[in-house]
Design a protein around this motif. Structure first.
Motif, mmCIF file in Angstrom:
data_model
loop_
_atom_site.group_PDB
_atom_site.id
_atom_site.type_symbol
_atom_site.label_atom_id
_atom_site.label_comp_id
_atom_site.label_asym_id
_atom_site.label_seq_id
_atom_site.Cartn_x
_atom_site.Cartn_y
_atom_site.Cartn_z
ATOM 1 N N GLU A 336 0.802 -1.098 -0.046
ATOM 2 C CA GLU A 336 0.042 0.076 -0.044
ATOM 3 C C GLU A 336 0.837 1.316 0.030
ATOM 4 O OE1 GLU A 336 -1.809 0.815 4.263
ATOM 5 O OE2 GLU A 336 -0.988 -1.255 4.364
ATOM 6 N N TYR A 353 -0.879 2.234 -5.201
ATOM 7 C CA TYR A 353 -2.433 1.608 -4.742
ATOM 8 C C TYR A 353 -3.304 2.330 -5.212
ATOM 9 C CZ TYR A 353 -5.566 -0.955 -1.802
ATOM 10 O OH TYR A 353 -6.506 -1.816 -1.220
ATOM 11 N N LYS A 357 -5.269 -0.024 -7.808
ATOM 12 C CA LYS A 357 -5.858 -0.886 -6.679
ATOM 13 C C LYS A 357 -6.039 -2.378 -6.806
ATOM 14 C CE LYS A 357 -9.293 -0.549 -2.927
ATOM 15 N NZ LYS A 357 -9.715 -2.101 -2.862
ATOM 16 N N GLU A 358 -6.750 -2.699 -7.793
ATOM 17 C CA GLU A 358 -7.211 -3.932 -8.219
ATOM 18 C C GLU A 358 -6.097 -4.925 -8.599
ATOM 19 O OE1 GLU A 358 -9.994 -6.682 -11.599
ATOM 20 O OE2 GLU A 358 -9.976 -4.267 -11.514
ATOM 21 N N PHE A 360 -2.641 -4.269 -7.258
ATOM 22 C CA PHE A 360 -2.215 -4.325 -5.984
ATOM 23 C C PHE A 360 -3.002 -5.628 -5.126
ATOM 24 C CE2 PHE A 360 -0.055 -1.039 -7.438
ATOM 25 C CZ PHE A 360 1.104 -0.555 -6.400
ATOM 26 N N ASP A 361 -4.220 -5.428 -4.864
ATOM 27 C CA ASP A 361 -5.123 -6.317 -4.204
ATOM 28 C C ASP A 361 -4.834 -7.799 -4.617
ATOM 29 O OD1 ASP A 361 -5.773 -4.366 -2.440
ATOM 30 O OD2 ASP A 361 -7.725 -4.082 -3.388
ATOM 31 N N ASP A 362 -4.874 -7.748 -5.949
ATOM 32 C CA ASP A 362 -4.727 -9.343 -6.561
ATOM 33 C C ASP A 362 -3.392 -9.946 -6.110
ATOM 34 O OD1 ASP A 362 -7.375 -9.333 -7.518
ATOM 35 O OD2 ASP A 362 -6.389 -8.665 -9.775
ATOM 36 N N LYS A 364 -1.902 -10.267 -3.349
ATOM 37 C CA LYS A 364 -1.822 -11.105 -2.283
ATOM 38 C C LYS A 364 -2.262 -12.573 -2.396
ATOM 39 C CE LYS A 364 -6.403 -9.369 -0.822
ATOM 40 N NZ LYS A 364 -7.124 -8.390 0.148
ATOM 41 N N TYR A 365 -2.999 -12.787 -3.430
ATOM 42 C CA TYR A 365 -3.624 -14.139 -3.835
ATOM 43 C C TYR A 365 -2.385 -14.827 -4.516
ATOM 44 C CZ TYR A 365 -8.090 -12.138 -2.634
ATOM 45 O OH TYR A 365 -9.192 -11.564 -2.143
#
Length: 389
Positions: A336, A353, A357-358, A360-362, A364-365
């Protein structure tokens, strides 16, 4: 006051044009947006240090420590800046355009109200409650017409520029900077922008905050696994002339260790924490630039130093902008806070971020380390470029 948005172009329209901007999306323009804590990462020669230097140049212009003509002499005399600052509830938007060492455009809006327009030759005067004519040299910012009564809005920009701190962590940070005598005046002048002025900053901080500064510093050094019992100023050992510098009493040693005897990594962290703590304790609203954070430190200390900086800066009046090539640092700082540079022809394009954002969030998977976010170029392609398992 915090720098919240930046766009920059050097040598627009010329063969050596280079620009700095953020990736656009449906919610943002192509400005680079910044938060309280920022980590600039990118491959070699992508523009990390160049970005930090550009912010430093702007601060020097605001504070009067540099003129456009001096930038011209080092090959940076043609540029366009668009910057935005937040100060409590106020928004400052500033535009600066100079070419070959001469200013052609300078505009300041405060909460969307024009306070300065250099092309029109007009400047807001408080007592007149109106825009009046003005003229100044073409290599000096209008901000240099500092007048706390007539132009109080300039003071905000001046103070941001004057209080900015710039630490090149991969360099000496004052390790070889000794003093001939210990200053005895609390109002002794110090240069917060000079990362080598650490000894004088320590003396000043200890006088201003006798009950907290050294104790805070001891706790911070312990947090990065340097166990010290005391910190002070003393004569440098085995030096041909009398000279003073920083010294510490390490827990397992009987003698004091002066700054010339400290390892480079230890002294870099020590110097940075002295200067950071002074900014925090004195409540000086400041922007701190740290180039190559973690350079010369081992994994544990590098990790702990980053954790400490984030903890100390959060919810303070200090903004931190760091750069690194160190995977230990990258793996320890949450995405972030990242500002990832994609090097394009004539351009450094930033992914953050806020504008991606999408993606960056993806990440983590994926189960990968943060460093892989950069090395795999996931920040650009998302899942499309990951090797199949």
């Amino acid at each position: 006051m915090k720098l919240v948005a930046l766009k920059l172009t050097y040598f627009k329209g010329e063969k050596n044009e280079w620009s700095l901007e953020g990736k656009t999306n449906e919610h943002s323009d192509n400005s680079l947006f910044l938060g309280a804590i920022n980590l600039i990462v990118g491959k070699n020669a992508s523009g990390k240090s160049r970005t930090v230097d550009a912010i430093r140049h702007l601060a020097d212009l605001f504070s009067g420590d540099a003129k456009i003509s001096s930038l011209h002499r080092i090959g940076l005399g043609t540029a366009e800046y668009q910057v935005k600052f937040e100060e409590e509830s106020n928004i400052f938007e500033y535009f600066l355009n100079f070419k070959k060492g001469k200013i052609f455009q300078e505009i300041l809006l405060v909460d969307e109200v024009e306070k300065l327009n250099r092309e029109k030759g007009t400047l807001w005067y408080e007592e007149a409650n109106n825009m009046l004519k003005f003229k100044t040299d073409d290599d000096i910012l209008a901000i240099s017409k500092r007048d706390q009564i007539q132009h109080p809005f300039f003071e905000k920009l001046y103070n941001w520029g004057n209080n900015l701190n710039h630490y090149r962590f991969g360099r000496q940070l004052g390790k070889n900077a000794l003093i001939r005598e210990i200053p005895n005046q609390e109002n002794e002048e110090i240069d917060l922008k000079d990362g080598d002025d650490v000894t004088n900053i320590f003396v000043k901080a200890k006088k201003e905050f006798p009950n907290s500064f050294v104790n805070t510093l001891l706790e911070d050094m312990k947090a990065i696994s340097y166990h010290l019992q005391d910190i002070g100023i003393g004569l440098i050992k085995n030096f041909p002339i009398p000279a003073y510098g920083l010294n510490v009493k390490e827990k397992d040693l009987t003698d004091m260790t002066d700054q010339r005897e400290m390892s480079q990594g230890m002294f870099r962290a020590f110097s940075l924490l002295i200067q950071l703590n002074y900014s925090l304790l004195s409540k000086i609203p400041s922007c701190i630039l740290i180039d190559d954070i973690g350079e010369g430190l081992d994994y544990e200390r590098s990790t702990n130093l980053i954790d400490l900086i984030i903890k100390k800066v959060k919810d303070s009046n200090v903004q931190v902008i760091m750069t690194t090539n160190d995977r230990f640092v990258m793996n320890n700082i949450p995405l972030e806070y990242w500002m990832v540079i994609q090097r394009l022809p004539h351009k450094a394009l930033f992914y953050t971020y806020q504008n991606s954002k999408e993606t960056f969030d993806d990440f983590k998977y994926t189960g990968l380390n943060n460093f892989d976010f950069l090395s795999s170029e996931f920040y650009i392609t998302g899942f499309n470029n990951l090797p199949s398992q």
